[in-house]
Design a protein around this motif. Sequence first.
Motif, PDB file in Angstrom:
ATOM      1  N   SER A   3      -7.857   0.611  -3.084  1.00  0.00           N
ATOM      2  CA  SER A   3      -6.704   1.444  -2.759  1.00  0.00           C
ATOM      3  C   SER A   3      -6.792   2.013  -1.355  1.00  0.00           C
ATOM      4  CB  SER A   3      -6.576   2.583  -3.776  1.00  0.00           C
ATOM      5  OG  SER A   3      -7.750   3.344  -3.818  1.00  0.00           O
ATOM      6  N   PRO A   5      -6.816   0.675   2.953  1.00  0.00           N
ATOM      7  CA  PRO A   5      -6.582  -0.513   3.770  1.00  0.00           C
ATOM      8  C   PRO A   5      -7.892  -1.132   4.227  1.00  0.00           C
ATOM      9  CG  PRO A   5      -6.064   1.478   4.995  1.00  0.00           C
ATOM     10  CD  PRO A   5      -6.334   1.897   3.588  1.00  0.00           C
ATOM     11  N   TRP A  32      -3.550  -4.670   1.203  1.00  0.00           N
ATOM     12  CA  TRP A  32      -3.270  -3.535   2.094  1.00  0.00           C
ATOM     13  C   TRP A  32      -4.354  -3.529   3.161  1.00  0.00           C
ATOM     14  CZ3 TRP A  32       0.126  -0.303   3.793  1.00  0.00           C
ATOM     15  CH2 TRP A  32      -0.140   1.030   4.118  1.00  0.00           C
ATOM     16  N   HIS A  33      -4.001  -3.927   4.396  1.00  0.00           N
ATOM     17  CA  HIS A  33      -5.018  -4.145   5.413  1.00  0.00           C
ATOM     18  C   HIS A  33      -4.489  -3.777   6.797  1.00  0.00           C
ATOM     19  CE1 HIS A  33      -2.567  -7.728   5.951  1.00  0.00           C
ATOM     20  NE2 HIS A  33      -3.186  -7.969   7.086  1.00  0.00           N
ATOM     21  N   TYR A  51       5.136  -2.620   2.762  1.00  0.00           N
ATOM     22  CA  TYR A  51       4.604  -1.326   3.177  1.00  0.00           C
ATOM     23  C   TYR A  51       4.119  -1.455   4.614  1.00  0.00           C
ATOM     24  CZ  TYR A  51       4.217  -0.990  -1.930  1.00  0.00           C
ATOM     25  OH  TYR A  51       4.474  -1.012  -3.277  1.00  0.00           O
ATOM     26  N   CYS A  56       7.981   2.370   2.936  1.00  0.00           N
ATOM     27  CA  CYS A  56       8.067   1.452   1.797  1.00  0.00           C
ATOM     28  C   CYS A  56       9.514   1.012   1.653  1.00  0.00           C
ATOM     29  CB  CYS A  56       7.591   2.145   0.522  1.00  0.00           C
ATOM     30  SG  CYS A  56       7.873   1.210  -0.995  1.00  0.00           S
ATOM     31  N   PRO A  72      -1.562  -0.140   9.013  1.00  0.00           N
ATOM     32  CA  PRO A  72      -1.712  -0.849   7.733  1.00  0.00           C
ATOM     33  C   PRO A  72      -0.393  -1.433   7.254  1.00  0.00           C
ATOM     34  CG  PRO A  72      -2.849   1.258   7.687  1.00  0.00           C
ATOM     35  CD  PRO A  72      -2.020   1.258   8.936  1.00  0.00           C
ATOM     36  N   HIS A  73      -0.478  -2.585   6.609  1.00  0.00           N
ATOM     37  CA  HIS A  73       0.727  -3.252   6.141  1.00  0.00           C
ATOM     38  C   HIS A  73       0.403  -4.171   4.978  1.00  0.00           C
ATOM     39  CE1 HIS A  73      -1.049  -5.490   9.555  1.00  0.00           C
ATOM     40  NE2 HIS A  73      -0.788  -6.570   8.838  1.00  0.00           N
ATOM     41  N   MET A  74       1.442  -4.508   4.210  1.00  0.00           N
ATOM     42  CA  MET A  74       1.265  -5.355   3.038  1.00  0.00           C
ATOM     43  C   MET A  74       2.637  -5.738   2.497  1.00  0.00           C
ATOM     44  SD  MET A  74      -0.688  -4.325  -0.516  1.00  0.00           S
ATOM     45  CE  MET A  74       0.336  -2.845  -0.716  1.00  0.00           C
ATOM     46  N   LYS A 245       0.338   2.639  -2.650  1.00  0.00           N
ATOM     47  CA  LYS A 245      -0.653   1.806  -3.312  1.00  0.00           C
ATOM     48  C   LYS A 245      -0.365   1.725  -4.802  1.00  0.00           C
ATOM     49  CE  LYS A 245      -4.136  -0.760  -3.973  1.00  0.00           C
ATOM     50  NZ  LYS A 245      -4.160  -2.138  -3.442  1.00  0.00           N
ATOM     51  N   GLN A 248       2.071  -0.990  -5.576  1.00  0.00           N
ATOM     52  CA  GLN A 248       1.462  -2.310  -5.616  1.00  0.00           C
ATOM     53  C   GLN A 248       0.787  -2.553  -6.962  1.00  0.00           C
ATOM     54  OE1 GLN A 248      -1.973  -2.931  -3.200  1.00  0.00           O
ATOM     55  NE2 GLN A 248      -1.891  -5.152  -3.367  1.00  0.00           N
TER      56      GLN A 248
END
Length: 304
Positions: A3, A5, A32-33, A51, A56, A72-74, A245, A248
């Motif tokens: 949870s 990044p 999430w990185h 995200y 969001c 951070p993005h995902m 998070k 997700q």
Amino acid sequence: MLSKPIRELIATPLDRGIRAYQHGYPSDVTIWHYHPEYELHAIRRSSGLFYVGTYCGSFKPGNLVLTGPNLPHMWVTDRSGYDEGETFGDFIPDRDLVIQFSGEFAGNCVEHFGDCAPLSDLMTLSTAGLVFSEETSRLVLPLMEELTQQNGPRRLSIFFEIIDLLALDKDRQSLSVEWHIPRCQNPRRLDNILGLIAANHDRSDFTCTEVAEAENMELSTFSRFFERHMHCTCIEYINRLRIFKACQLLIETDARITGVAYDVGYGTLSTFNRNFQRFIGLSPSAFRAQWRYGETVGTETRAS
């Protein structure tokens, strides 16, 4: 699932060039990185939630986003997204198109070529994340796909053609709070603060006081510093990261809602439910039900 990044390690040296590739979903880079490189990211197939920093929102094919360093993005495909137009099973091939380049490479371009001024503007704006219009996406995606297949000088010409189209898009929109403020007098301190929050916001005992103490700052001084640069309070920033998070986990897993609440850092279910409703506009159970039945969440969330 984690949870916080994860720092993506990009093996290809990007100080003198660009990296262009495509990948499917899920993959080892769809978590999430974050990474220090700039990234232009496009979705070719599926729908779901994406995200970027503290933003969001919903995505669909054609979603085109530029993220700045360490933002951070995902992108999370919901279950109905697997069935759009094609039957994919448990894996969506070639869902994503990605271009990555370093600040050093972009800085050299701007320094040595006067016509690269639009690239400098995009670099500054990307600290908050940028989403581009459908018309620009329609023009850029074929170029991104071609870039993944080209070598030599043609790669650079395609890259600058893409930059030109992005710069001309008057309908682009900023997404998140600014992650790295160019005018920040102490960017290293801001980096340290955001890094500490990223690494610990899933702990239920984590507090803004702990962050202030780590930076040897009085809580009042820390609070003013954080709000001036991030345009929201520290606790609101932490809550947004936790709730995104949770979204997700609710989409991708069958974990019980109580377990999701604890996994993202909430010690009580009531606090989790209250914040989820505040940021997403739905209860966690209603959110999960909507996405599993292919409906779209009607709320997009930005930091205010």
